[in-house]
Design an enzyme around this catalytic site. Structure first.
Site: not given
Length: 456
Positions: A22-24, A81, A148
């Protein structure tokens, strides 16, 4: 000694995925007592890959229910994101008589060409399932890379939806009546910015202070001059079309001075700004010794404004912990720790140093002086998994105090994640550490009053 494959470093109250990468944080929205939390997810490995949106919910910000994947890659690309809003009055037309929709706005990233455009999806069953719109992309690329991370907010000036997204070295603002048709209204940057790096994951939020409404623009910055990934913010006003920095600074103002807090954004439809970030660092994220999963979120932080000797600044407060804070009890230096997940409330006069240590001789130190707070993880635990993590530049961090005289700290430690809130939250520091065995002792030097509370 290597902890890889031996120790369980999974925190207990910080959000982690069940498995894999996982990230943001993404798609954060509050609806009828439930916090929806989506996040960048690669469900097939513990390193970054084609991005999906994972999804979880909570009612207390500490304990989470994992839901099915919210969004999958499609013909437009990976799901990068973005954000979600509760379209209570069905301005989008995607709702039903019985159910107002959740609308998610995200970046479609073509990994072959690099083309980034903005798309939408909707849910009419409380976020359990999402359908993508046939109108996608709803904001086409104007001919630039790094376009983005759309964050949607309510625009009270024009009484419509607003959107801010990152566009290389600045942010663009858009407006919409229906969340489907967007018109660009303005820009902010690069003027006023004091940090190199590509802009990412913006957020625009309001904070009230002394009968005045401040608008805060939050922007995460890729690798800065210091070689770090950090979150910057600007304080000013919003005229309905764009942000204006009415309280400029001569230097970058950072939301968190630690090594491990990035891409933080707030929950939509909540009555105060409540922010969560990715509690990790791109420099070594894929190498950390956490086995079946990789990455975690910070605790949720409510944000407020304070007037300091340096001007207006944001302060943060960890939410969801009050019932544990009420059970804090005084401890003496040398006290034995009975849990890996706990909080410390500390009042100090003059210089002070707090140390968490274990039977392996490893220690994590926090030191407060007249004008600076230092957190040192140089010998806090296992670190041979990555050369950069072992360097002094990645081991010791200093945070400039914004208050004078006596001081206070709240320290939250959760197995492998440290969060420090100093001087009422004006100084925030997030760090990951990997002690080979749990810290079992707390000691300190200086004139301090220390209370401890356990968190379950």
């Amino acid at each position: 000694m290597s902890s890889k494959g031996i120790r369980d470093f999974r925190p207990r109250i910080h959000f982690t995925p069940q498995d894999h990468w996982m990230n943001d944080p993404n798609g954060m929205v509050y609806i009828n007592g439930t916090y929806h939390f989506c996040y960048q997810k690669y469900p097939y490995d513990t390193v970054w890959g084609p991005m999906h949106w994972g999804h979880a919910v909570t009612k207390d910000l500490l304990h989470w229910e994992h839901l099915p994947m919210a969004l999958y890659p499609d013909e437009l690309g990976y799901i990068f994101s973005g954000s979600s809003v509760y379209d209570k009055y069905n301005t989008s037309g995607y709702g039903t008589k019985e159910n107002s929709p959740i609308i998610s706005v995200f970046t479609s990233h073509n990994n072959e060409t690099g083309l980034e455009q903005q798309s939408i999806a909707y849910s009419v069953d409380g976020g359990r399932h999402f359908e993508k719109s046939y109108l996608n992309p709803v904001i086409e690329n104007p001919g630039i890379p790094d376009f983005r991370d759309p964050k949607v907010f309510w625009n009270p000036v024009h009484r419509c939806w607003g959107l801010v997204l990152a566009a290389q070295d600045r942010v663009y603002f858009y407006g919409s009546r229906d969340l489907k048709r967007w018109e660009k209204t303005g820009e902010f940057g690069p003027e006023g910015n004091h940090a190199n790096g590509v802009w990412e994951c913006p957020d625009l939020l309001q904070i009230k202070y002394e009968d005045k409404v401040f608008w805060i623009l939050v922007v995460s910055m890729t690798k800065t001059d210091e070689g770090r990934w950090r979150t910057q913010y600007f304080i000013g006003d919003f005229d309905g079309d764009k942000f204006i920095c009415t309280y400029p600074s001569d230097e970058a103002i950072w939301l968190d001075d630690g090594f491990d807090n990035y891409a933080g954004v707030t929950f939509q439809n909540y009555d105060v700004p409540l922010l969560m970030g990715w509690a990790m660092n791109w420099a070594y994220a894929s190498k950390v010794p956490t086995n079946e999963y990789c990455g975690q979120a910070t605790l949720a932080r409510s944000l407020s404004i304070c007037n300091t000797k340096a001007g207006y600044r944001i302060a943060g407060h960890a939410e969801g912990l009050d019932k544990f804070r009420h059970m804090a009890y005084p401890v003496s230096s040398g006290a034995h720790l009975m849990t890996e997940t706990f909080g410390l409330r500390i009042k100090g006069e003059g210089n002070g140093k707090i140390r968490l240590s274990n039977s392996d001789g490893q220690r994590l130190e926090i030191e407060v002086a007249e004008d600076i707070i230092t957190v040192n993880r140089a010998i806090a635990g296992y670190r041979e998994f990555d050369e950069q993590f072992m360097t002094p530049e990645c081991s010791i961090v200093s945070s400039k105090r914004l208050k004078e005289g006596n001081w206070d700290l709240e320290v939250i430690f959760d197995v492998s994640v440290l969060e420090v809130f100093a001087d009422g939250g004006l100084n925030m520091v997030t760090m990951v550490v990997f002690p080979d065995t749990p810290y079992d002792t707390i000691r300190w030097k200086g004139k301090l009053e220390v209370s401890l509370f356990e968190i379950s």
